[in-house]
Design a protein around this motif. Sequence first.
Motif, PDB file in Angstrom:
ATOM      1  N   TYR A  11      32.883 -33.192  26.104  1.00 44.85           N
ATOM      2  CA  TYR A  11      33.402 -32.366  25.332  1.00 44.85           C
ATOM      3  C   TYR A  11      32.953 -30.639  25.527  1.00 44.85           C
ATOM      4  N   PHE A  12      31.699 -30.604  26.143  1.00 41.30           N
ATOM      5  CA  PHE A  12      31.416 -29.225  26.690  1.00 41.30           C
ATOM      6  C   PHE A  12      32.125 -28.682  27.675  1.00 41.30           C
ATOM      7  N   GLU A  13      32.670 -29.317  28.428  1.00 42.44           N
ATOM      8  CA  GLU A  13      33.724 -28.767  29.305  1.00 42.44           C
ATOM      9  C   GLU A  13      34.878 -28.501  28.463  1.00 42.44           C
ATOM     10  N   ILE A  14      35.399 -29.232  27.717  1.00 42.98           N
ATOM     11  CA  ILE A  14      36.491 -29.015  26.685  1.00 42.98           C
ATOM     12  C   ILE A  14      36.298 -27.618  26.083  1.00 42.98           C
ATOM     13  N   PHE A  15      35.128 -27.458  25.545  1.00 41.15           N
ATOM     14  CA  PHE A  15      34.755 -26.270  24.838  1.00 41.15           C
ATOM     15  C   PHE A  15      34.915 -25.125  25.568  1.00 41.15           C
ATOM     16  N   ASP A  16      34.281 -25.194  26.772  1.00 41.02           N
ATOM     17  CA  ASP A  16      34.078 -24.004  27.898  1.00 41.02           C
ATOM     18  C   ASP A  16      35.630 -23.648  27.970  1.00 41.02           C
ATOM     19  N   ASP A  17      36.634 -24.683  28.224  1.00 42.02           N
ATOM     20  CA  ASP A  17      37.984 -24.284  28.603  1.00 42.02           C
ATOM     21  C   ASP A  17      38.600 -23.727  27.456  1.00 42.02           C
ATOM     22  N   SER A  18      38.150 -23.951  26.047  1.00 43.90           N
ATOM     23  CA  SER A  18      38.967 -23.642  25.050  1.00 43.90           C
ATOM     24  C   SER A  18      38.501 -22.138  24.586  1.00 43.90           C
ATOM     25  N   THR A  19      37.279 -21.933  25.153  1.00 40.02           N
ATOM     26  CA  THR A  19      36.939 -20.441  24.891  1.00 40.02           C
ATOM     27  C   THR A  19      37.635 -19.403  25.923  1.00 40.02           C
ATOM     28  N   SER A  20      37.707 -20.081  27.053  1.00 39.14           N
ATOM     29  CA  SER A  20      38.595 -19.308  28.053  1.00 39.14           C
ATOM     30  C   SER A  20      40.176 -19.091  27.652  1.00 39.14           C
ATOM     31  N   ALA A  21      40.491 -20.251  26.917  1.00 39.69           N
ATOM     32  CA  ALA A  21      42.052 -20.220  26.668  1.00 39.69           C
ATOM     33  C   ALA A  21      42.275 -19.060  25.470  1.00 39.69           C
ATOM     34  N   LEU A  22      41.349 -19.068  24.656  1.00 42.66           N
ATOM     35  CA  LEU A  22      41.199 -18.083  23.573  1.00 42.66           C
ATOM     36  C   LEU A  22      41.419 -16.624  24.043  1.00 42.66           C
ATOM     37  N   PHE A  23      40.559 -16.288  24.948  1.00 40.21           N
ATOM     38  CA  PHE A  23      40.366 -15.054  25.630  1.00 40.21           C
ATOM     39  C   PHE A  23      41.690 -14.638  26.509  1.00 40.21           C
ATOM     40  N   GLU A  24      42.268 -15.755  27.129  1.00 41.53           N
ATOM     41  CA  GLU A  24      43.509 -15.786  27.706  1.00 41.53           C
ATOM     42  C   GLU A  24      44.688 -15.135  26.708  1.00 41.53           C
ATOM     43  N   ARG A  25      44.610 -15.999  25.666  1.00 43.69           N
ATOM     44  CA  ARG A  25      45.602 -15.764  24.676  1.00 43.69           C
ATOM     45  C   ARG A  25      45.580 -14.327  24.285  1.00 43.69           C
ATOM     46  N   ALA A  26      44.203 -13.796  23.749  1.00 43.58           N
ATOM     47  CA  ALA A  26      44.212 -12.497  23.273  1.00 43.58           C
ATOM     48  C   ALA A  26      44.537 -11.377  24.303  1.00 43.58           C
ATOM     49  N   LEU A  27      44.062 -11.701  25.601  1.00 43.31           N
ATOM     50  CA  LEU A  27      44.133 -10.561  26.319  1.00 43.31           C
ATOM     51  C   LEU A  27      45.156 -10.590  27.188  1.00 43.31           C
ATOM     52  N   GLY A  28      45.796 -11.692  27.228  1.00 42.16           N
ATOM     53  CA  GLY A  28      47.132 -11.955  28.285  1.00 42.16           C
ATOM     54  C   GLY A  28      46.526 -11.798  29.639  1.00 42.16           C
ATOM     55  N   LEU A  29      45.406 -12.388  29.953  1.00 46.70           N
ATOM     56  CA  LEU A  29      44.961 -12.420  31.352  1.00 46.70           C
ATOM     57  C   LEU A  29      44.110 -13.806  31.502  1.00 46.70           C
ATOM     58  N   THR A  30      44.257 -14.505  32.764  1.00 47.55           N
ATOM     59  CA  THR A  30      43.360 -15.545  32.686  1.00 47.55           C
ATOM     60  C   THR A  30      42.271 -15.143  33.228  1.00 47.55           C
ATOM     61  N   LYS A  31      41.199 -15.945  33.225  1.00 50.41           N
ATOM     62  CA  LYS A  31      39.919 -15.583  33.254  1.00 50.41           C
ATOM     63  C   LYS A  31      39.529 -14.956  34.537  1.00 50.41           C
ATOM     64  N   ILE A  32      40.145 -15.419  35.754  1.00 48.47           N
ATOM     65  CA  ILE A  32      39.991 -14.741  37.061  1.00 48.47           C
ATOM     66  C   ILE A  32      40.412 -13.234  36.916  1.00 48.47           C
TER      67      ILE A  32
END
Lengths: 138, 138, 138, 138
Positions: A27-48
């Motif tokens: 679940y914590f892997e899923i939540f970590d990915d979900s946090t990245s997905a939230l930023f990706e959507r807001a910023l239009g950038l992948t984490k890298i």
Amino acid sequence: MLFSNTRVVRIDWGDCDPAGIIFYPRYFEIFDDSTSALFERALGLTKIEMLKTYNFSGFPLVHTQARFMQPTRFGDDVTVESKINFGHRSFEIDHRLSLKGVTCVECAEKRVWVVRQPNGRLKSHPVPEEVLRKFRVI
Amino acid sequence: MLFSNTRVVRIDWGDCDPAGIIFYPRYFEIFDDSTSALFERALGLTKIEMLKTYNFSGFPLVHTQARFMQPTRFGDDVTVESKINFGHRSFEIDHRLSLKGVTCVECAEKRVWVVRQPNGRLKSHPVPEEVLRKFRVI
Amino acid sequence: MLFSNTRVVRIDWGDCDPAGIIFYPRYFEIFDDSTSALFERALGLTKIEMLKTYNFSGFPLVHTQARFMQPTRFGDDVTVESKINFGHRSFEIDHRLSLKGVTCVECAEKRVWVVRQPNGRLKSHPVPEEVLRKFRVI
Amino acid sequence: MLFSNTRVVRIDWGDCDPAGIIFYPRYFEIFDDSTSALFERALGLTKIEMLKTYNFSGFPLVHTQARFMQPTRFGDDVTVESKINFGHRSFEIDHRLSLKGVTCVECAEKRVWVVRQPNGRLKSHPVPEEVLRKFRVI
């Protein structure tokens, strides 16, 4: 300022344990990915791309708590809704993981924005104004 | 008899190691999920439904080999194409994982269909005719 | 030149899947750790110390193959014997994982020694003579 | 009634992310294993033996919270001290993970003892008196 993102995640065979239900660290892997997905959507950038654009080293967790109400199983397509709330050098994210409308897990995490110092150590740093602006716009 | 499925998988931050590239055991998680996805598409059943419908215990791996040609990184959306070839009590699956058309990993796995015996041990068993038929139809 | 290391690894609850046996990608995590343990024993340095001392970026896998003969279960304390054989810019490692003397998995991997170039890309590089010497001495 | 166990765990390369520090869901794998290790020490049974002996299905988590104070890195040998406190159908475990005496993570988890009902669902059940007795003796 509050912004949210929702995504659907498949629970896989290898995520589950001999009791036939998800092994909870997944679940914590899923939540970590979900946090990245939230930023990706807001910023239009992948984490890298984010790491390069804003010259920082990630947003490690300083605190998390989670309540597990219903187990999930392989083959379940769960929905994760994530909401962010910014502080100065940190932010809080609430994740709600549900299956067919029923809440299975609630998680509240606090993370800090960190940059790498010349000596190689990670140190907290104010969240860049440009990042905050992109979340505000949306 | 040969049947294939293609899916797209996001490589996540937590899949990667301190060198900044994917930690290779994560590829095998992706391939295991890809094998399940192939069956799900052919049979119209998730794995948990399959186990009940066909009264078996899974299809453990007996052999795998993989060649790693190009690393992948977090934020990469890779394509996995999986092809199956059935034997009597076993089947072979070839996975090709690519990024923007360039092959990154090739994997060939052999698996056996197993059922649980009264003594609790897993034993190989012929792949049910009904399963084979569903793959043929598609 | 051939050098080996043996270590004991506990198979844990979370390593196992709903069939009650180990989820096979966990074996590759075990083998990756076993390769690091072999280097640690020969060089007297942990991997993080090795990366600094020899100024390289790791030894990513280019090929692996594994044969799964007997499943293992949570609570099993398995023995992993790892043998290395050096080439010029690469090396091969054979891992044999056994339980109470019975071989459960055999794995053969090939890895390359890589350094990070000024442009940030990883490139193969001859294994340093000093590293080879330490393996020879032992 | 309070009982504790201490063990040393190596943080491995594959546990760490591109920032070079541990990917935090790995901590929860470590804590889950630490809970099993505590029971194993008190009962003199591995988890697979426990499940058979006491005819139950595990002790899934209902709540956890963790505070991350210092990151850890591959090559670190961390110490995990785990203390248990029993309720009627549940128990609480506190884990303290430290490196060279410095606390890195504190975690408090609550788990329930569950048995599988005839309909296949998991249900909470009082912790067997025999289990409690073994913890008391030690």
